[in-house]
Write a protein that holds these residues in place. Structure first.
Motif, PDB file in Angstrom:
ATOM      1  N   VAL A 240       0.835  -1.197   0.000  1.00 10.75           N
ATOM      2  CA  VAL A 240       0.000   0.000   0.000  1.00 10.75           C
ATOM      3  C   VAL A 240       0.866   1.242   0.000  1.00 10.75           C
ATOM      4  O   VAL A 240       0.594   2.210  -0.708  1.00 10.75           O
ATOM      5  N   ARG A 241       1.954   1.223   0.774  1.00  8.22           N
ATOM      6  CA  ARG A 241       2.821   2.388   0.867  1.00  8.22           C
ATOM      7  C   ARG A 241       3.492   2.718  -0.476  1.00  8.22           C
ATOM      8  O   ARG A 241       3.577   3.881  -0.870  1.00  8.22           O
ATOM      9  N   SER A 242       3.943   1.691  -1.192  1.00 13.83           N
ATOM     10  CA  SER A 242       4.588   1.952  -2.484  1.00 13.83           C
ATOM     11  C   SER A 242       3.577   2.487  -3.488  1.00 13.83           C
ATOM     12  O   SER A 242       3.902   3.343  -4.319  1.00 13.83           O
ATOM     13  N   LEU A 243       2.329   2.009  -3.395  1.00 15.40           N
ATOM     14  CA  LEU A 243       1.270   2.510  -4.272  1.00 15.40           C
ATOM     15  C   LEU A 243       0.979   3.977  -3.955  1.00 15.40           C
ATOM     16  O   LEU A 243       0.812   4.801  -4.866  1.00 15.40           O
ATOM     17  N   GLN A 244       0.961   4.304  -2.676  1.00 16.38           N
ATOM     18  CA  GLN A 244       0.722   5.693  -2.272  1.00 16.38           C
ATOM     19  C   GLN A 244       1.829   6.618  -2.761  1.00 16.38           C
ATOM     20  O   GLN A 244       1.567   7.734  -3.214  1.00 16.38           O
ATOM     21  N   ARG A 245       3.069   6.144  -2.687  1.00  8.90           N
ATOM     22  CA  ARG A 245       4.184   6.968  -3.162  1.00  8.90           C
ATOM     23  C   ARG A 245       4.096   7.190  -4.668  1.00  8.90           C
ATOM     24  O   ARG A 245       4.349   8.295  -5.163  1.00  8.90           O
ATOM     25  N   LEU A 246       3.772   6.138  -5.408  1.00 10.39           N
ATOM     26  CA  LEU A 246       3.639   6.260  -6.855  1.00 10.39           C
ATOM     27  C   LEU A 246       2.537   7.252  -7.218  1.00 10.39           C
ATOM     28  O   LEU A 246       2.717   8.109  -8.087  1.00 10.39           O
ATOM     29  N   PHE A 247       1.410   7.167  -6.539  1.00 14.19           N
ATOM     30  CA  PHE A 247       0.286   8.053  -6.852  1.00 14.19           C
ATOM     31  C   PHE A 247       0.612   9.500  -6.484  1.00 14.19           C
ATOM     32  O   PHE A 247       0.235  10.425  -7.204  1.00 14.19           O
ATOM     33  N   ALA A 248       1.314   9.720  -5.383  1.00 14.50           N
ATOM     34  CA  ALA A 248       1.691  11.090  -5.011  1.00 14.50           C
ATOM     35  C   ALA A 248       2.601  11.693  -6.069  1.00 14.50           C
ATOM     36  O   ALA A 248       2.466  12.861  -6.443  1.00 14.50           O
ATOM     37  N   ALA A 249       3.532  10.888  -6.577  1.00 14.90           N
ATOM     38  CA  ALA A 249       4.517  11.387  -7.536  1.00 14.90           C
ATOM     39  C   ALA A 249       3.932  11.571  -8.930  1.00 14.90           C
ATOM     40  O   ALA A 249       4.308  12.519  -9.638  1.00 14.90           O
TER      41      ALA A 249
END
Length: 311
Positions: A240-249
């Motif tokens: 979930v955290r890696s998905l959140q980082r990708l979406f923020a970027a």
């Protein structure tokens, strides 16, 4: 990628808007842009009385050139990051808008120096994002930035990323001259060409992560079996955290925000075209815990309960 959408998702009371303005969606002519641009949207109006239009924003960045009135050269350009609230704009008299709606995840290749979350909730002059689309503003004597003059294409923090040269399109008259170049032509096809020209001068910069983000958002939008971000991440082999980082970027908002917004868009679309919606059934179809949950989210976003809106 599919062509322009034909639905009215996100537009509050779309039939009323379309009765008052001339609204079109167009594809870019330039093939390299279609991967990143959902569509261009063109609006012209000549109103006898003011009208306020409202939109529930998509998880998309928009580049908007707009003119209120008929005076040549009075237009301006804005970069609109993803809006977090209901957007309202009052239209009066005569005006024109030529906008670019980037695919969710598709804007970063045009401004690679910053995460897309940097623009979220903000509207700012396009010249602050693309300070010099062709080497500088024209000095009126054929200097840097004049049509046909050599220059450097550059977005904030980003290198040259593919100018219009060699594309068969006319040169961009500097970022400051873009509103006149886009809004000026009476011919709609020429406006599309001008938008192509500007975008080719500032990008796109190929980025596999942008392709990944666009694919993930497309799946959230079209796959109604996706109900929880944690399950979605597991299916994609990510945390979930890696998905959140990708979406923020690359998207500008969280995957949960995207999921919830597309639910509201679907409910709004149903309410627009059908006054006899089975709200309990629709709530179940969209993954809400119950009808009350749908009503709360719809009301918080649109400003009125779904049944009142449908009436």
């Amino acid at each position: 990628m599919a062509g322009p959408r034909r639905d009215t998702r996100g537009i509050v009371d779309a039939p009323e808007l379309f009765a008052r303005v001339r609204f079109r969606r167009r594809e870019p002519y330039a093939e390299p842009l279609r991967r990143y641009v959902e569509h261009y949207w063109l609006i012209d109006w000549d109103l006898a009385e003011p009208y306020a239009t409202q939109v529930v924003p998509h998880p998309s960045v928009n580049l908007v050139f707009q003119r209120y009135g008929t005076e040549p050269g009075s237009g301006f350009g804005e970069l609109a990051g993803i809006g977090l609230e209901l957007f309202t704009r009052k239209l009066a008299g005569t005006g024109r808008v030529c906008g670019v709606q980037f695919r969710p995840g598709g804007f970063r290749p045009f401004a690679p120096g910053r995460p897309v979350s940097h623009w979220t909730g903000r509207r700012l002059p396009h010249t602050e994002v693309f300070p010099d689309a062709s080497g500088g503003a024209s000095d009126g004597r054929g200097g840097p930035g004049a049509p046909g003059a050599p220059g450097t294409s550059r977005a904030v923090g980003g290198p040259r990323a593919g100018a219009a040269g060699g594309s068969g399109l006319p040169a961009v008259p500097g970022s400051a001259g873009a509103p006149a170049a886009v809004l000026g032509p009476a011919d709609e096809d020429e406006r599309v060409t001008a938008l192509d020209t500007f975008l080719l001068a500032v990008g796109p910069e190929p980025d596999p992560q942008a392709d990944l983000a666009m694919g993930l958002v497309h799946r959230i939008r079209t796959d109604r079996t996706i109900r929880r971000v944690s399950d979605f991440a597991a299916e994609e082999g990510a945390s979930v955290r890696s998905l959140q980082r990708l979406f923020a970027a690359y998207v500008g908002v969280s995957p949960k925000w995207v999921l919830l917004r597309y639910r509201v868009h679907e409910a709004l679309e149903r309410a627009t075209r059908d006054t006899a919606v089975d709200w309990a059934r629709l709530a179940a179809e969209l993954g809400y815990s119950d009808q009350a949950h749908l009503v709360r989210e719809f009301t918080a976003t649109v400003g009125v309960p779904p049944t009142a809106y449908a009436r």
